[in-house]
Design a protein around this motif. Sequence first.
Motif, PDB file in Angstrom:
ATOM      1  N   VAL A 126       5.838 -12.878   5.251  1.00  0.00           N
ATOM      2  CA  VAL A 126       5.647 -11.448   5.021  1.00  0.00           C
ATOM      3  C   VAL A 126       6.490 -10.973   3.834  1.00  0.00           C
ATOM      4  CG1 VAL A 126       5.987  -9.133   5.977  1.00  0.00           C
ATOM      5  CG2 VAL A 126       4.997 -10.936   7.391  1.00  0.00           C
ATOM      6  N   GLY A 127       7.769 -11.385   3.806  1.00  0.00           N
ATOM      7  CA  GLY A 127       8.652 -10.911   2.741  1.00  0.00           C
ATOM      8  C   GLY A 127       8.177 -11.320   1.362  1.00  0.00           C
ATOM      9  N   VAL A 128       7.904 -12.611   1.166  1.00  0.00           N
ATOM     10  CA  VAL A 128       7.456 -13.092  -0.140  1.00  0.00           C
ATOM     11  C   VAL A 128       6.058 -12.574  -0.453  1.00  0.00           C
ATOM     12  CG1 VAL A 128       6.936 -15.137  -1.509  1.00  0.00           C
ATOM     13  CG2 VAL A 128       8.897 -15.143   0.018  1.00  0.00           C
ATOM     14  N   GLY A 129       5.182 -12.570   0.566  1.00  0.00           N
ATOM     15  CA  GLY A 129       3.813 -12.138   0.339  1.00  0.00           C
ATOM     16  C   GLY A 129       3.707 -10.689  -0.091  1.00  0.00           C
ATOM     17  N   VAL A 130       4.443  -9.804   0.567  1.00  0.00           N
ATOM     18  CA  VAL A 130       4.369  -8.383   0.222  1.00  0.00           C
ATOM     19  C   VAL A 130       4.901  -8.133  -1.193  1.00  0.00           C
ATOM     20  CG1 VAL A 130       5.350  -6.111   0.753  1.00  0.00           C
ATOM     21  CG2 VAL A 130       4.386  -7.512   2.575  1.00  0.00           C
ATOM     22  N   ILE A 131       6.028  -8.763  -1.541  1.00  0.00           N
ATOM     23  CA  ILE A 131       6.586  -8.556  -2.880  1.00  0.00           C
ATOM     24  C   ILE A 131       5.619  -9.081  -3.947  1.00  0.00           C
ATOM     25  CG2 ILE A 131       8.466  -9.152  -4.451  1.00  0.00           C
ATOM     26  CD1 ILE A 131      10.306  -9.271  -1.991  1.00  0.00           C
ATOM     27  N   SER A 132       5.095 -10.295  -3.756  1.00  0.00           N
ATOM     28  CA  SER A 132       4.164 -10.863  -4.736  1.00  0.00           C
ATOM     29  C   SER A 132       2.897 -10.028  -4.835  1.00  0.00           C
ATOM     30  CB  SER A 132       3.808 -12.299  -4.342  1.00  0.00           C
ATOM     31  OG  SER A 132       4.938 -13.123  -4.362  1.00  0.00           O
ATOM     32  N   TRP A 133       2.395  -9.565  -3.706  1.00  0.00           N
ATOM     33  CA  TRP A 133       1.204  -8.710  -3.688  1.00  0.00           C
ATOM     34  C   TRP A 133       1.481  -7.418  -4.451  1.00  0.00           C
ATOM     35  CZ3 TRP A 133      -1.713  -7.926   1.613  1.00  0.00           C
ATOM     36  CH2 TRP A 133      -3.014  -7.482   1.368  1.00  0.00           C
ATOM     37  N   GLY A 134       2.640  -6.811  -4.200  1.00  0.00           N
ATOM     38  CA  GLY A 134       2.969  -5.564  -4.873  1.00  0.00           C
ATOM     39  C   GLY A 134       3.130  -5.722  -6.372  1.00  0.00           C
ATOM     40  N   VAL A 135       3.826  -6.785  -6.812  1.00  0.00           N
ATOM     41  CA  VAL A 135       3.989  -7.026  -8.249  1.00  0.00           C
ATOM     42  C   VAL A 135       2.633  -7.290  -8.886  1.00  0.00           C
ATOM     43  CG1 VAL A 135       5.000  -8.567  -9.971  1.00  0.00           C
ATOM     44  CG2 VAL A 135       6.366  -7.824  -8.026  1.00  0.00           C
ATOM     45  N   MET A 137      -0.139  -5.974  -7.989  1.00  0.00           N
ATOM     46  CA  MET A 137      -0.864  -4.704  -8.043  1.00  0.00           C
ATOM     47  C   MET A 137      -0.484  -3.866  -9.258  1.00  0.00           C
ATOM     48  SD  MET A 137      -0.754  -3.388  -4.089  1.00  0.00           S
ATOM     49  CE  MET A 137      -1.763  -4.108  -2.794  1.00  0.00           C
ATOM     50  N   VAL A 138       0.827  -3.795  -9.554  1.00  0.00           N
ATOM     51  CA  VAL A 138       1.288  -2.845 -10.578  1.00  0.00           C
ATOM     52  C   VAL A 138       1.858  -3.522 -11.815  1.00  0.00           C
ATOM     53  CG1 VAL A 138       1.732  -1.072  -8.862  1.00  0.00           C
ATOM     54  CG2 VAL A 138       3.580  -2.614  -9.516  1.00  0.00           C
ATOM     55  N   GLY A 139       2.046  -4.856 -11.783  1.00  0.00           N
ATOM     56  CA  GLY A 139       2.548  -5.571 -12.940  1.00  0.00           C
ATOM     57  C   GLY A 139       4.043  -5.807 -12.902  1.00  0.00           C
ATOM     58  N   PRO A 140       4.512  -6.888 -13.573  1.00  0.00           N
ATOM     59  CA  PRO A 140       5.936  -7.238 -13.534  1.00  0.00           C
ATOM     60  C   PRO A 140       6.849  -6.210 -14.178  1.00  0.00           C
ATOM     61  CG  PRO A 140       4.738  -8.633 -15.086  1.00  0.00           C
ATOM     62  CD  PRO A 140       3.706  -7.882 -14.310  1.00  0.00           C
ATOM     63  N   ALA A 141       6.321  -5.372 -15.089  1.00  0.00           N
ATOM     64  CA  ALA A 141       7.165  -4.347 -15.713  1.00  0.00           C
ATOM     65  C   ALA A 141       7.681  -3.347 -14.696  1.00  0.00           C
ATOM     66  CB  ALA A 141       6.392  -3.621 -16.816  1.00  0.00           C
ATOM     67  N   GLN A 142       6.989  -3.231 -13.568  1.00  0.00           N
ATOM     68  CA  GLN A 142       7.419  -2.319 -12.508  1.00  0.00           C
ATOM     69  C   GLN A 142       7.915  -3.080 -11.280  1.00  0.00           C
ATOM     70  OE1 GLN A 142       5.100   1.450 -12.010  1.00  0.00           O
ATOM     71  NE2 GLN A 142       3.531   0.381 -13.180  1.00  0.00           N
ATOM     72  N   SER A 143       8.412  -4.292 -11.495  1.00  0.00           N
ATOM     73  CA  SER A 143       8.874  -5.110 -10.377  1.00  0.00           C
ATOM     74  C   SER A 143      10.047  -4.467  -9.655  1.00  0.00           C
ATOM     75  CB  SER A 143       9.259  -6.511 -10.861  1.00  0.00           C
ATOM     76  OG  SER A 143      10.244  -6.453 -11.882  1.00  0.00           O
ATOM     77  N   GLY A 144      10.910  -3.767 -10.386  1.00  0.00           N
ATOM     78  CA  GLY A 144      12.023  -3.081  -9.742  1.00  0.00           C
ATOM     79  C   GLY A 144      11.539  -2.021  -8.771  1.00  0.00           C
ATOM     80  N   LYS A 145      10.485  -1.295  -9.158  1.00  0.00           N
ATOM     81  CA  LYS A 145       9.912  -0.284  -8.260  1.00  0.00           C
ATOM     82  C   LYS A 145       9.338  -0.934  -7.018  1.00  0.00           C
ATOM     83  CE  LYS A 145       7.476   3.090  -9.989  1.00  0.00           C
ATOM     84  NZ  LYS A 145       6.360   3.809 -10.642  1.00  0.00           N
ATOM     85  N   VAL A 146       8.640  -2.065  -7.199  1.00  0.00           N
ATOM     86  CA  VAL A 146       8.062  -2.767  -6.052  1.00  0.00           C
ATOM     87  C   VAL A 146       9.166  -3.179  -5.076  1.00  0.00           C
ATOM     88  CG1 VAL A 146       6.819  -4.834  -5.308  1.00  0.00           C
ATOM     89  CG2 VAL A 146       6.069  -3.591  -7.353  1.00  0.00           C
ATOM     90  N   LEU A 147      10.212  -3.808  -5.597  1.00  0.00           N
ATOM     91  CA  LEU A 147      11.304  -4.271  -4.739  1.00  0.00           C
ATOM     92  C   LEU A 147      12.012  -3.095  -4.065  1.00  0.00           C
ATOM     93  CD1 LEU A 147      12.530  -7.026  -7.159  1.00  0.00           C
ATOM     94  CD2 LEU A 147      11.859  -7.445  -4.804  1.00  0.00           C
ATOM     95  N   VAL A 326      12.528 -11.893 -11.509  1.00  0.00           N
ATOM     96  CA  VAL A 326      11.111 -11.820 -11.896  1.00  0.00           C
ATOM     97  C   VAL A 326      10.938 -12.096 -13.383  1.00  0.00           C
ATOM     98  CG1 VAL A 326       9.191 -10.201 -12.198  1.00  0.00           C
ATOM     99  CG2 VAL A 326      10.364 -10.342 -10.003  1.00  0.00           C
ATOM    100  N   HIS A 327      11.885 -11.627 -14.182  1.00  0.00           N
ATOM    101  CA  HIS A 327      11.783 -11.804 -15.628  1.00  0.00           C
ATOM    102  C   HIS A 327      12.319 -13.155 -16.104  1.00  0.00           C
ATOM    103  CE1 HIS A 327      11.103  -7.451 -15.374  1.00  0.00           C
ATOM    104  NE2 HIS A 327      10.571  -7.549 -16.575  1.00  0.00           N
ATOM    105  N   LEU A 328      12.843 -13.965 -15.180  1.00  0.00           N
ATOM    106  CA  LEU A 328      13.332 -15.292 -15.560  1.00  0.00           C
ATOM    107  C   LEU A 328      12.277 -16.384 -15.425  1.00  0.00           C
ATOM    108  CD1 LEU A 328      16.923 -15.378 -13.965  1.00  0.00           C
ATOM    109  CD2 LEU A 328      16.365 -15.372 -16.400  1.00  0.00           C
ATOM    110  N   VAL A 329      11.159 -16.100 -14.745  1.00  0.00           N
ATOM    111  CA  VAL A 329      10.164 -17.142 -14.459  1.00  0.00           C
ATOM    112  C   VAL A 329       8.786 -16.693 -14.921  1.00  0.00           C
ATOM    113  CG1 VAL A 329      11.464 -18.023 -12.490  1.00  0.00           C
ATOM    114  CG2 VAL A 329       9.712 -16.279 -12.119  1.00  0.00           C
ATOM    115  N   GLN A 330       7.880 -17.671 -15.042  1.00  0.00           N
ATOM    116  CA  GLN A 330       6.491 -17.398 -15.410  1.00  0.00           C
ATOM    117  C   GLN A 330       5.726 -16.861 -14.201  1.00  0.00           C
ATOM    118  OE1 GLN A 330       6.148 -21.548 -16.828  1.00  0.00           O
ATOM    119  NE2 GLN A 330       5.257 -20.673 -18.693  1.00  0.00           N
ATOM    120  N   PRO A 331       4.595 -16.157 -14.450  1.00  0.00           N
ATOM    121  CA  PRO A 331       3.872 -15.538 -13.340  1.00  0.00           C
ATOM    122  C   PRO A 331       3.460 -16.503 -12.240  1.00  0.00           C
ATOM    123  CG  PRO A 331       3.095 -14.642 -15.420  1.00  0.00           C
ATOM    124  CD  PRO A 331       4.050 -15.757 -15.758  1.00  0.00           C
ATOM    125  N   HIS A 332       3.062 -17.723 -12.590  1.00  0.00           N
ATOM    126  CA  HIS A 332       2.592 -18.640 -11.554  1.00  0.00           C
ATOM    127  C   HIS A 332       3.731 -19.207 -10.709  1.00  0.00           C
ATOM    128  CE1 HIS A 332       3.570 -21.514 -14.807  1.00  0.00           C
ATOM    129  NE2 HIS A 332       3.786 -22.379 -13.844  1.00  0.00           N
TER     130      HIS A 332
END
Length: 402
Positions: A126-135, A137-147, A326-332
């Motif tokens: 649940v924890g990893v899935g929700v964060i990955s799903w949220g990022v 949805m809105v893109g990595p530029a808003q990863s802080g908002k998702v978290l 999030v900004h240290l790794v590639q999307p996959h």
Amino acid sequence: MTSSYERQPGLARLLLLTAILFVGYLCVAIPLPSVPVYVTATLGLDNAWAGLAVGVAFFATILTRGRAGAFTDHHGAKAAVWRGLSLYAAGSLIALVAGAWSSQPWLAYGVLLLGRLVLGLGESLVGVGVISWGVGMVGPAQSGKVLALVGAAIYGALAIGGPIGLLVLDHAGFTGAMLLSAVLPCLGLIAIWRMHGIAPHPQADRPPLSAVIRRIWMHGMVVCLQGIGFAAIGAFFALYFMHRQWMHAGLGLTAFGTGFVLVRLCLGHLPDRIGGLPIAIGSLVVEAIGQAMIWSAHDPLLALAGAFLTGLGCSMVFPAMGREVVHLVQPHLRGTALGAYSAFQDLAYGLTGPVAGLLADRAGYDSVFLIGSAAALAGLCMAIYLRFRALAAAEASTRPLV
């Protein structure tokens, strides 16, 4: 450039996902204060066993975060959340059986541990899935908002789940509390049924998990040290109040969660705007002060104020450091990296319960919160080091070649 109209549906879906997480996570929050009370008061076991019963779920999560991240990357975030919520319900039902066998303490305790292990497996997904799903949805530029939103949902659930757990424990027993915990994730399963997932990356080349951990381990250690303060409140604040014969033992998590959610809602945008490390540094200072206040408290109001300050301090550390990850790794590799990163927080939760239980048996409940304050200060030192390292790297990259 993406228009505000195009961004809004993603944000709306993110808010819906956050609400689903809030409801589902209540099944994790409700047992946090009720499990130690059940183990000590009903089963008659000591604080170390109570701490283990709380912490074993987090140990299960630690051991499976990496696999949960890989599952999310391969099969998609929706599949991970679906499986995780199902395990939430299964773990709560197993713990419900333990409540029916309280006349046989060690048998009931063993069944309870099994249920907590299954719950921990669900939390990985649940924890990893929700964060990955949220990022997604809105893109990595808003990863802080998702978290930040994910944390607001989790700790908002903790804020009301603790008192609910103790209230149900008083009126319907431990079996009633676990039955409620089993029903709530089922509501989440119904809600995500028709939601659209995000595309997985099943064919992408992947480095070994150890290589990902080497890249993010220091950021994870900051979160680990920060998490000790929350784990101390979750496992021992109610027992601390009961030992001192203070009223309102269930309000510790409420005070913590109120401070936590307040900061997330008001300042959740700051990591994306000014960077994660400055936010983490200030937050850890506040957490250390809050834990020290609980340790030195001579009346319940001061202890509750310390829990509130701890919530203020803990609030932004996970999204702040997670934004850097999030900004240290590639999307996959995002799910794998977030899984490994989250495991460090789980490590804090898993170790704090049994270790602090042993400490409480020998030095009193207040000593647990002194350790929480020292851990926050150690995390502060690591965050300051990472900040200076990042500034030095930025300066070197802009220095002209001679």
